[in-house]
Design an enzyme around this catalytic site. Structure first.
Site, PDB file in Angstrom:
ATOM      1  N   LYS A 125       0.870  -1.186   0.000  1.00  0.00           N
ATOM      2  CA  LYS A 125       0.000   0.000   0.000  1.00  0.00           C
ATOM      3  C   LYS A 125       0.901   1.227   0.000  1.00  0.00           C
ATOM      4  CE  LYS A 125      -4.468   0.878   0.185  1.00  0.00           C
ATOM      5  NZ  LYS A 125      -5.612   0.012  -0.164  1.00  0.00           N
ATOM      6  N   ASP A 165      -6.943   4.341  -4.505  1.00  0.00           N
ATOM      7  CA  ASP A 165      -7.614   4.162  -3.216  1.00  0.00           C
ATOM      8  C   ASP A 165      -8.258   5.525  -2.943  1.00  0.00           C
ATOM      9  OD1 ASP A 165      -7.704   2.094  -0.807  1.00  0.00           O
ATOM     10  OD2 ASP A 165      -7.383   4.035   0.120  1.00  0.00           O
TER      11      ASP A 165
HETATM   12  O1  2IT Z   1      -8.100  -1.497  -0.843  1.00  0.00           O
HETATM   13  C1  2IT Z   1      -7.965  -2.003  -1.962  1.00  0.00           C
HETATM   14  O2  2IT Z   1      -8.030  -3.220  -2.149  1.00  0.00           O
HETATM   15  C2  2IT Z   1      -7.696  -1.101  -3.088  1.00  0.00           C
HETATM   16  N1  2IT Z   1      -7.623   0.107  -2.875  1.00  0.00           N
HETATM   17  C3  2IT Z   1      -7.503  -1.636  -4.480  1.00  0.00           C
HETATM   18  C4  2IT Z   1      -6.129  -2.157  -4.659  1.00  0.00           C
HETATM   19  C5  2IT Z   1      -5.795  -2.562  -6.060  1.00  0.00           C
HETATM   20  O3  2IT Z   1      -4.611  -2.885  -6.278  1.00  0.00           O
HETATM   21  O4  2IT Z   1      -6.648  -2.567  -6.951  1.00  0.00           O
END
Ligand code: 2IT
Length: 445
Positions: A125, A165
């Site tokens: 993340k 996100d």
């Molecule tokens: O919290 C999540 O799973 C996302 N923000 C999407 C992450 C993604 O790599 O599509």
């Protein structure tokens, strides 16, 4: 043998001032500790000690110029938490409250969520303490370019694949992908959530919300119930809420309330028409972060400064932020007759809220299972990019549907209690954990 309180005390000592990470870790560790203590290879491999430690945390300075020609400074991060089962995968969050602790909580959750999808993706993340509210398009562009100038050193289509996100949607992904391409001279699947004309997957924008409703539909079936005629409330009014409202309506439910930081909108006629749903998304992308204009435009009731959880309903969905639904909110929902509590946001409920729902034997489903459709379709976008093809919407949607059914089945398998009540929290954590833990054992230390 691991003991929960001892283990958590040491983790807190090592990670001061990261309460969200500690909260996320405590939930997972509490769920899996018996499995670990009863599995010699997990004990011998010190899996719990290793899985709570990110493989790498990158922090960097992001400098950009605002519209008044002033230099601004933000902090950028990428938490590369666990790559045992595949490249790091997870979104980027732009929000003024983002800290390394926030991103460690989200990266940690992502490990188990991505494992649940059955696709080969590790957990990561990133983001920045940049506040997109009130920024002009040009300011967003300059920020994104500067952010990617640094981030591109640490990512790649087979190493780490960021996505959107909170605060990062199609526009931001475009600006960042453009900068990556400029610097690296590569058209690759290094980001997901891309635009439809430059490598994006059909259904990715809808995937989180649609997937959440496919999961909910399975929960209904297990309880000999149906979405038809259910009164539904959804916190938030962004991309995720949009997908959820659209699919809930299609499946026969009635969405009577949505919310923003300014309060909630009560729309007894239902947030149902394409026009209303489109306006919701338009508001979101206006960079103002308020939901009140919806009520004015469609003659609905706006309740300023109040929490949506006071609205009596059958199903409550969280689709905004972590810890947006607390113990008191849960008790009020239960008192008003809520039948299902479903997180779409990551860690939308506090531990006290989860405890209240579970004590009342109300099915409670955690975000890491319910919202996994988003990252699942990101995984499918990576597959399409790797084979230089684009799949039809119906094909992607069918795969998303199948993946959500499998996640649901895995949660039930690992979470079903003696009395038949399903502990979806435990189920999701154990199912997600086992695959990653096995991989870590097989890969050696
Ligand atoms: O919290 C999540 O799973 C996302 N923000 C999407 C992450 C993604 O790599 O599509």
């Amino acid at each position: 043998m691991y003991k929960l309180d001892e283990f958590m005390a040491e983790l807190e000592r090592k990670n001061p001032a990261q309460p969200e990470f500690i909260q996320a870790a405590r939930e997972v560790v509490a769920s899996v500790i018996d499995v670990v203590n009863n599995t010699p290879k997990y004990l011998n491999n010190k899996i719990l000690d290793r899985i709570v430690e990110p493989e790498r945390v990158v922090q960097f300075r992001v400098e950009w110029e605002d519209d008044n020609h002033q230099i601004q400074v933000n902090r950028g991060y990428r938490v590369q938490f666990n790559s045992a089962i595949g490249p790091y995968k997870g979104g980027l969050r732009f929000n003024k409250n983002v800290t390394v602790g926030t991103l460690k909580f989200l990266g940690f959750e992502q490990i188990f969520k991505n494992s649940l999808t059955t696709l080969p993706m590790g957990g990561g993340k990133g983001g920045a303490d940049f506040d997109p509210v009130g920024k002009s398009d040009n300011e967003i562009l300059r920020f994104c370019r500067s952010f990617m100038t640094e981030l591109q050193k640490y990512i790649g289509p087979d190493t780490d694949v960021p996505a959107g996100d909170l605060g990062v949607g199609g526009r931001e992904i475009g600006f960042m992908y453009g900068q990556y391409k400029r610097i690296r001279q590569e058209n690759t699947g290094v980001l997901t959530g891309k635009g439809q004309t430059w490598g994006g997957s059909l259904i990715r924008p809808e995937a989180t919300g649609f997937g959440a409703l496919y999961f909910t539909n399975e929960v209904m079936k297990l309880n000999n119930d149906t979405l038809k005629g259910k009164r539904v409330i959804v916190s938030g009014f962004g991309n995720v809420a949009w997908g959820a409202v659209t699919k809930a309506t299609e499946l026969g439910a009635k969405v009577i309330a949505i919310s923003g930081p300014d309060g909630y909108v009560l729309d007894e006629a239902g947030v149902s028409t394409p026009e209303k749903i489109a306006y919701m998304l338009e508001l979101r992308s206006s960079n103002k972060n308020i939901v009140a204009p919806y009520a004015e435009k469609f003659g609905a009731k706006f309740v300023p400064g109040k929490r949506i959880w006071e609205v009596p309903c059958d199903i409550a969905f969280t689709a905004a932020l972590q810890n947006e639904l607390n113990g008191d909110d849960a008790k009020l929902l239960i008192k008003n007759g809520v039948k299902y509590a479903i997180e779409i946001s990551n860690m939308g409920c506090t531990p006290e809220a989860i405890e209240a729902f579970q004590a009342a034997k109300i099915p409670f489903c955690p975000g890491k299972a319910v919202n996994a459709g988003g990252v699942a379709v990101s995984g499918l976008e990576m597959s399409q990019n790797a084979e230089h093809l684009k799949w039809a919407a119906a094909d992607v949607d069918a795969q998303l549907h199948r993946i959500m059914e499998n996640i649901f089945a895995a949660c039930v398998k690992e979470g079903k209690q003696a009395d038949g009540y399903v502990d979806y929290v435990k189920g999701a954590n154990i199912a997600g954990f086992k695959k990653v833990a096995d991989a870590m054992c097989e890969l050696g230390y």
